[in-house]
Design an enzyme around this catalytic site. Structure first.
Site, short mmCIF file in Angstrom:
data_model
loop_
_atom_site.label_atom_id
_atom_site.label_comp_id
_atom_site.label_asym_id
_atom_site.label_seq_id
_atom_site.Cartn_x
_atom_site.Cartn_y
_atom_site.Cartn_z
N ASP A 120 -0.28 5.16 0.80
CA ASP A 120 -0.59 6.19 1.79
C ASP A 120 -0.78 5.57 3.17
O ASP A 120 -1.57 4.65 3.36
CB ASP A 120 -1.85 6.95 1.38
CG ASP A 120 -1.64 7.72 0.09
OD1 ASP A 120 -1.06 8.82 0.15
OD2 ASP A 120 -2.04 7.22 -0.98
N ASP A 142 0.87 -1.17 0.00
CA ASP A 142 0.00 0.00 0.00
C ASP A 142 0.91 1.23 0.00
O ASP A 142 2.11 1.13 0.27
CB ASP A 142 -0.88 -0.04 1.26
CG ASP A 142 -1.72 1.20 1.44
OD1 ASP A 142 -2.39 1.61 0.47
OD2 ASP A 142 -1.69 1.78 2.55
N ASP A 178 -2.22 -0.21 5.89
CA ASP A 178 -2.46 0.52 7.14
C ASP A 178 -3.93 0.78 7.45
O ASP A 178 -4.24 1.36 8.49
CB ASP A 178 -1.75 1.88 7.09
CG ASP A 178 -2.52 2.90 6.26
OD1 ASP A 178 -2.92 3.95 6.81
OD2 ASP A 178 -2.75 2.63 5.07
#
Length: 260
Positions: free
Chosen positions: A23, A21, A199
């Site tokens: 961001d 991922d 996240d």
């Protein structure tokens, strides 16, 4: 699984496939998605990792492929954008893209009219609509109400995903786990053991997929329950972990199981 501490494993030598991922994992979040930047050090690290893994590295992100290419320019990697609604299966390959339903633009206009003046950013990503409330967290509930109410106006097969600082409206087939499975069926990923770092809520599907494949799932800065088996404290620690485990010059030559 409720992870509170940094429980990230050291990786033994093995044939790994790495999915990342962006961001909140490689880059700190910002109030506006365009307010982030990529350091030359991170670009070089990713390029080095891609070479070390013989190409078995891919971004799995909610950003569009065009946005990621602009952000990481001149680096181009394999990528699943818009949660797997877009794919580029080779760094120099063509982009497979998805169309947006006709009602999506009108819906974005309406939500923008109500919320954009209140520090909320409405991001139009083709078939995905993202409402960013990081600069106005008190409006997350209202943003969620608006997109949930809009489900009846869109074609069947859409869903709402609430995140740490926003909410998104997307097709059911937009799933990071499905994107990871697709890559794992292709060279140079096939036959390798997957590792996925993410996240947010939208990454949980990817963690489930990697766990089922016997891989390693890691959530950055976890909050509450997560399917990830391991955790990393923050973005800086995630990048340092990648450097330690994948950034060296040696190539992987053997398969090994992770020791618990």
């Amino acid at each position: 699984m409720n992870i509170q501490a940094d429980l990230t494993p050291p990786l033994p030598e093995g044939r790994w496939a790495l999915f990342l991922d962006i961001d909140g994992t490689l880059l700190e979040h910002a109030p506006h998605p365009d307010a982030v930047s990529v350091s030359e050090e991170l670009r070089v690290l990713l390029e080095r990792i891609e070479q070390r893994l013989d190409g078995a590295l891919a971004f799995i992100t909610g950003r569009s492929i065009a946005a990621v290419d602009h952000l990481f320019d001149p680096l181009k990697l394999r990528i699943a954008g818009l949660y797997g609604l877009e794919h580029r299966l080779a760094p120099a390959g063509a982009i497979e893209a998805a169309d947006a339903p006709a009602d999506m633009a009108a819906l974005a206009d309406e939500i923008e009219l109500e919320l954009a003046s209140k520090a909320v950013y409405v991001e139009r990503k083709g078939p995905v609509l993202a409402i960013h409330t990081r600069a106005a967290p008190q409006l997350l509930a209202r943003a969620t109400e608006l997109v949930e109410a809009a489900l009846a106006r869109l074609p069947k097969g859409y869903r709402v995903i609430a995140g740490n600082a926003g909410v998104e409206l997307m097709p059911l087939e937009a799933a990071k786990g499905a994107a990871i499975r697709r890559f794992m069926q292709l060279d140079p990923f096939t036959g390798r053991r997957p590792v996925f770092l993410g996240d947010d809520t939208s990454d949980e599907n990817g963690f489930d997929t990697v766990n089922a494949a016997g891989g390693i799932s890691i959530r950055v800065k976890p909050q509450g329950e997560t399917a990830a088996r391991f955790a990393i404290e923050d973005v800086a620690s995630a990048v340092a972990w990648l450097e330690t485990n994948f950034g060296g010059p040696a190539k992987q030559t053997s398969r090994s199981d992770l020791v618990a």
